[in-house]
Design a protein around this motif. Structure first.
Motif, PDB file in Angstrom:
ATOM      1  N   ARG A   1       0.637  -1.152   0.012  1.00 54.96           N
ATOM      2  CA  ARG A   1       0.093  -0.043   0.055  1.00 54.96           C
ATOM      3  C   ARG A   1       0.907   1.384  -0.093  1.00 54.96           C
ATOM      4  NH1 ARG A   1      -2.975  -0.244   4.768  1.00 54.96           N
ATOM      5  NH2 ARG A   1      -3.184  -2.842   4.662  1.00 54.96           N
ATOM      6  N   GLU A   2       2.070   1.348   0.569  1.00 53.49           N
ATOM      7  CA  GLU A   2       3.070   2.435   0.636  1.00 53.49           C
ATOM      8  C   GLU A   2       3.657   2.639  -0.572  1.00 53.49           C
ATOM      9  OE1 GLU A   2       5.238   1.561   3.934  1.00 53.49           O
ATOM     10  OE2 GLU A   2       4.066   2.231   5.541  1.00 53.49           O
ATOM     11  N   LYS A   3       3.615   1.820  -1.765  1.00 46.99           N
ATOM     12  CA  LYS A   3       4.252   2.214  -3.031  1.00 46.99           C
ATOM     13  C   LYS A   3       3.562   3.405  -3.492  1.00 46.99           C
ATOM     14  CE  LYS A   3       6.773  -1.439  -3.907  1.00 46.99           C
ATOM     15  NZ  LYS A   3       6.327  -2.916  -3.952  1.00 46.99           N
ATOM     16  N   PRO A   4       4.298   4.610  -3.950  1.00 43.72           N
ATOM     17  CA  PRO A   4       3.526   5.526  -4.668  1.00 43.72           C
ATOM     18  C   PRO A   4       2.933   5.322  -5.968  1.00 43.72           C
ATOM     19  CG  PRO A   4       5.915   5.462  -5.120  1.00 43.72           C
ATOM     20  CD  PRO A   4       5.756   4.362  -4.201  1.00 43.72           C
ATOM     21  N   TYR A   5       3.134   4.095  -6.388  1.00 47.12           N
ATOM     22  CA  TYR A   5       2.314   3.625  -7.641  1.00 47.12           C
ATOM     23  C   TYR A   5       1.292   2.782  -7.165  1.00 47.12           C
ATOM     24  CZ  TYR A   5       6.388   1.120  -7.675  1.00 47.12           C
ATOM     25  OH  TYR A   5       7.463   0.149  -7.267  1.00 47.12           O
ATOM     26  N   ARG A   6       0.196   3.143  -6.516  1.00 52.62           N
ATOM     27  CA  ARG A   6      -0.795   2.156  -5.746  1.00 52.62           C
ATOM     28  C   ARG A   6      -1.270   1.178  -6.861  1.00 52.62           C
ATOM     29  NH1 ARG A   6      -5.287   4.233  -3.496  1.00 52.62           N
ATOM     30  NH2 ARG A   6      -5.027   6.238  -4.511  1.00 52.62           N
ATOM     31  N   LEU A   7      -1.767   1.636  -8.043  1.00 49.97           N
ATOM     32  CA  LEU A   7      -2.408   0.918  -8.928  1.00 49.97           C
ATOM     33  C   LEU A   7      -1.546   0.005  -9.719  1.00 49.97           C
ATOM     34  CD1 LEU A   7      -5.189   3.761 -10.110  1.00 49.97           C
ATOM     35  CD2 LEU A   7      -5.628   1.893  -8.670  1.00 49.97           C
ATOM     36  N   ALA A   8      -0.236   0.296 -10.087  1.00 54.17           N
ATOM     37  CA  ALA A   8       0.646  -0.468 -10.879  1.00 54.17           C
ATOM     38  C   ALA A   8       1.128  -1.521 -10.064  1.00 54.17           C
ATOM     39  CB  ALA A   8       1.424   0.581 -11.571  1.00 54.17           C
ATOM     40  N   ALA A   9       1.038  -1.428  -8.833  1.00 55.97           N
ATOM     41  CA  ALA A   9       1.933  -2.059  -7.880  1.00 55.97           C
ATOM     42  C   ALA A   9       1.368  -3.379  -7.993  1.00 55.97           C
ATOM     43  CB  ALA A   9       1.956  -1.733  -6.555  1.00 55.97           C
ATOM     44  N   LEU A  10       2.475  -4.749  -7.859  1.00 56.94           N
ATOM     45  CA  LEU A  10       1.927  -5.769  -7.716  1.00 56.94           C
ATOM     46  C   LEU A  10       1.504  -6.052  -6.518  1.00 56.94           C
ATOM     47  CD1 LEU A  10       2.181  -8.829  -8.962  1.00 56.94           C
ATOM     48  CD2 LEU A  10       4.450  -9.128  -7.841  1.00 56.94           C
ATOM     49  N   GLY A  11       0.135  -6.757  -6.430  1.00 54.19           N
ATOM     50  CA  GLY A  11      -0.480  -7.078  -5.087  1.00 54.19           C
ATOM     51  C   GLY A  11       0.093  -8.137  -4.384  1.00 54.19           C
ATOM     52  N   SER A  12      -0.330  -8.030  -3.075  1.00 53.89           N
ATOM     53  CA  SER A  12       0.112  -9.324  -2.270  1.00 53.89           C
ATOM     54  C   SER A  12      -0.102 -10.771  -2.842  1.00 53.89           C
ATOM     55  CB  SER A  12      -0.199  -9.150  -0.769  1.00 53.89           C
ATOM     56  OG  SER A  12      -1.584  -8.894  -0.740  1.00 53.89           O
ATOM     57  N   ASN A  13      -1.311 -10.887  -3.581  1.00 56.78           N
ATOM     58  CA  ASN A  13      -1.893 -12.212  -3.999  1.00 56.78           C
ATOM     59  C   ASN A  13      -0.936 -12.514  -5.348  1.00 56.78           C
ATOM     60  OD1 ASN A  13      -2.851 -10.202  -5.893  1.00 56.78           O
ATOM     61  ND2 ASN A  13      -5.006 -11.097  -5.728  1.00 56.78           N
ATOM     62  N   GLY A  14       0.077 -11.498  -5.807  1.00 60.95           N
ATOM     63  CA  GLY A  14       0.711 -11.922  -6.814  1.00 60.95           C
ATOM     64  C   GLY A  14       0.003 -11.903  -8.363  1.00 60.95           C
ATOM     65  N   ALA A  15      -1.085 -11.546  -8.311  1.00 59.53           N
ATOM     66  CA  ALA A  15      -1.960 -11.504  -9.703  1.00 59.53           C
ATOM     67  C   ALA A  15      -1.393 -10.595 -10.570  1.00 59.53           C
ATOM     68  CB  ALA A  15      -3.311 -11.286  -9.497  1.00 59.53           C
ATOM     69  N   ARG A  16      -1.291 -11.092 -11.937  1.00 55.41           N
ATOM     70  CA  ARG A  16      -0.969 -10.381 -13.140  1.00 55.41           C
ATOM     71  C   ARG A  16      -1.902 -10.125 -14.095  1.00 55.41           C
ATOM     72  NH1 ARG A  16       4.671  -9.721 -12.381  1.00 55.41           N
ATOM     73  NH2 ARG A  16       5.522 -11.045 -11.126  1.00 55.41           N
ATOM     74  N   THR A  17      -1.739  -8.669 -14.447  1.00 58.10           N
ATOM     75  CA  THR A  17      -2.769  -8.370 -15.602  1.00 58.10           C
ATOM     76  C   THR A  17      -2.312  -9.045 -16.917  1.00 58.10           C
ATOM     77  OG1 THR A  17      -3.158  -6.512 -14.553  1.00 58.10           O
ATOM     78  CG2 THR A  17      -3.205  -6.337 -16.861  1.00 58.10           C
ATOM     79  N   ARG A  18      -3.334  -9.329 -17.584  1.00 60.95           N
ATOM     80  CA  ARG A  18      -3.222  -9.660 -19.071  1.00 60.95           C
ATOM     81  C   ARG A  18      -3.819  -8.707 -19.919  1.00 60.95           C
ATOM     82  NH1 ARG A  18      -4.245 -16.363 -19.062  1.00 60.95           N
ATOM     83  NH2 ARG A  18      -2.932 -16.700 -17.167  1.00 60.95           N
ATOM     84  N   VAL A  19      -3.347  -8.136 -20.971  1.00 58.41           N
ATOM     85  CA  VAL A  19      -3.878  -6.972 -21.498  1.00 58.41           C
ATOM     86  C   VAL A  19      -4.739  -7.773 -22.961  1.00 58.41           C
ATOM     87  CG1 VAL A  19      -3.438  -5.005 -22.978  1.00 58.41           C
ATOM     88  CG2 VAL A  19      -2.647  -5.291 -20.796  1.00 58.41           C
ATOM     89  N   PRO A  20      -5.947  -7.777 -23.211  1.00 60.11           N
ATOM     90  CA  PRO A  20      -6.303  -8.306 -24.566  1.00 60.11           C
ATOM     91  C   PRO A  20      -6.244  -7.312 -25.725  1.00 60.11           C
ATOM     92  CG  PRO A  20      -8.246  -7.430 -22.924  1.00 60.11           C
ATOM     93  CD  PRO A  20      -6.753  -7.185 -22.324  1.00 60.11           C
ATOM     94  N   VAL A  21      -5.930  -7.860 -26.624  1.00 60.07           N
ATOM     95  CA  VAL A  21      -5.915  -7.284 -27.987  1.00 60.07           C
ATOM     96  C   VAL A  21      -6.337  -8.017 -29.009  1.00 60.07           C
ATOM     97  CG1 VAL A  21      -4.513  -5.794 -29.329  1.00 60.07           C
ATOM     98  CG2 VAL A  21      -3.746  -6.146 -27.189  1.00 60.07           C
ATOM     99  N   ARG A  22      -7.598  -7.833 -29.626  1.00 57.63           N
ATOM    100  CA  ARG A  22      -8.493  -8.814 -30.479  1.00 57.63           C
ATOM    101  C   ARG A  22      -8.254 -10.119 -29.990  1.00 57.63           C
ATOM    102  NH1 ARG A  22      -7.198  -7.547 -36.716  1.00 57.63           N
ATOM    103  NH2 ARG A  22      -6.521  -4.907 -36.453  1.00 57.63           N
ATOM    104  N   ASP A  23      -7.669 -11.234 -30.811  1.00 52.49           N
ATOM    105  CA  ASP A  23      -7.723 -12.474 -29.928  1.00 52.49           C
ATOM    106  C   ASP A  23      -6.318 -12.912 -29.523  1.00 52.49           C
ATOM    107  OD1 ASP A  23      -6.215 -12.140 -32.418  1.00 52.49           O
ATOM    108  OD2 ASP A  23      -6.537 -14.397 -33.106  1.00 52.49           O
ATOM    109  N   VAL A  24      -5.624 -11.832 -29.051  1.00 53.46           N
ATOM    110  CA  VAL A  24      -4.297 -11.996 -28.497  1.00 53.46           C
ATOM    111  C   VAL A  24      -4.545 -11.697 -26.893  1.00 53.46           C
ATOM    112  CG1 VAL A  24      -2.038 -11.516 -28.597  1.00 53.46           C
ATOM    113  CG2 VAL A  24      -3.254 -11.687 -30.759  1.00 53.46           C
TER     114      VAL A  24
END
Ligand code: PEP
Ligand code: MN
Length: 378
Positions: free
Chosen positions: A7-30
């Motif tokens: 929570r203390e990271k200055p980039y709250r939304l970009a920071a890796l959460g404690s659950n380690g979940a990673r974002t996947r960015v969808p682009v058409r079928d990729v």
């Protein structure tokens, strides 16, 4: 404690959460991120319809899933080619957009609006990473954003730039390491691959590496690309040209289409050892069939090399058993190996896996016994 640190990271939304979940960015079928290793390839600049058509066809058949080409070029010199501009964007869309998703850079908010009508992913280049009004436009452009690290930006600054886009409503941000400026001028920039490994600890956003701008040399693109895979990158952004020497921009760093085929083949073979997969689109062309069969031959060689190292390790284990006065044959251990391979995520049936590993264990046991017979030593 861990949660507070996050929570203390200055980039709250970009920071890796404690659950380690990673974002996947969808682009058409990729999807960029997750188990995929996604390669974006194409020329530095869009030049002509024929050039775009040729390169897009080649990189798609080789295994790239997105096409890149600049039409608004942020060139260091005002005398250099500045890109085809708006006309280039429509041309890109018409010639390559039917075959694969397109990544295109925009330098200002107007270009971004137009780019969002024709391209699937909008690039914010290294020179604009600190341009907050462009980041706000990127947040509202309605497309995923590929954000390149500035040449002198810290990882924290990169993540704060991403935070602008996330905070203002666009969750689909992909980061890209493209080399930073250091005292060493033996390469165009210095590829910060340790920074890639560090970014994976700091953020859930997908991370690409651009080995072309990072090195500025076509002959260094493949080794840096393979190192990026090993460092944990989610993919690459690579400059490819059908006639590199005649490229209208960045000719020194463009891979030829043949060299790109070779790089893709190498990535397809190596990705599984980094827990990733590179899955080419199935392009129904005779030359693709031939090329992918060559890649399968390389995969078979890699499978055998790994099996042979596996048997060599069994020999080391055999020496240890001898030293400890233990028998070579260990039924409990054999059962463990069979149970272990049955539990792994794998597209082969459990029966097939166990059959393969019974054979492998027979070979390993013979290697141990040969060692005991003194036929093999060391
Ligand atoms: C590019 O990708 O075309 C480019 C100009 O890269 P960078 O912003 O990393 O210099
Ligand atoms: Mn370039």
């Amino acid at each position: 404690m861990e949660a507070i640190a996050h929570r203390e990271k200055p980039y709250r939304l970009a920071a890796l959460g404690s659950n380690g979940a990673r974002t996947r960015v969808p682009v058409r079928d990729v999807e960029i991120g997750g188990p995929h290793f996604t390669v974006i390839a194409g020329p530095c600049s869009a030049e002509t319809p024929a050039q775009i058509e040729t390169i897009a066809g080649r990189v798609l058949s080789a295994g790239a899933r997105l096409f890149r080409a600049g039409v608004y070029k942020p060139r260091t010199s005002p005398y250099s080619f500045q890109g085809l501009g708006d006309d280039g964007l429509a041309m890109l869309d018409r010639v390559a957009g039917q075959t694969m998703p397109i990544v295109c850079e925009a330098l200002d908010a107007d270009q971004m609006r137009l780019a969002a009508e024709h391209a699937d992913v909008i690039q914010v280049g290294a020179r604009n990473m600190h341009n907050t009004s462009l980041l706000l436009a990127a947040a509202r452009c309605g497309r995923p954003v590929l954000l390149k690290r500035g040449f002198a930006a810290t990882l924290e600054e990169l993540l704060l730039a991403a935070e602008y886009v996330l905070l203002h409503g666009n969750p689909n941000v992909v980061l890209c390491e493209r080399g930073i400026r250091t005292f060493d001028d033996s390469t165009r920039n210095t590829a910060d691959l340790a920074g890639v490994a560090r970014l994976r600890q700091l953020t859930h956003l997908p991370i690409l590496v651009d080995p072309s701008h990072a090195t500025g040399r076509a002959d260094l693109v493949a080794p840096v690309a393979l190192a990026a895979l090993a460092a944990g990158a989610d993919g690459l952004l690579v400059e490819v040209h059908n006639d590199p020497a005649r490229s209208w921009s960045d000719p020194e760093q463009a891979l030829s289409c043949d060299d790109f085929d070779d790089l893709m083949s190498e990535l397809i073979v190596r990705a599984p050892l980094s827990g990733r997969s590179v899955r080419p689109a199935a392009v129904a062309r005779a030359e693709c069939l031939e090329r992918h069969r060559d890649t399968i031959d390389r995969m078979d060689a890699a499978v055998l090399a790994l099996l042979s190292e596996r048997v060599a390790m069994a020999r080391v284990v055999g020496q240890i058993k001898t030293g400890l006065g233990l028998p070579f044959l260990d039924r409990e251990r054999e059962q463990h190996v069979l149970d272990h391979v049955a539990q792994l995520t794998c597209s082969l049936s459990v029966g097939a896996r166990q059959q393969i590993f019974r054979t492998v264990m027979d070979q390993s046991l013979s290697a141990e016994e040969l060692l005991a017979g003194g036929i093999l030593n060391g």
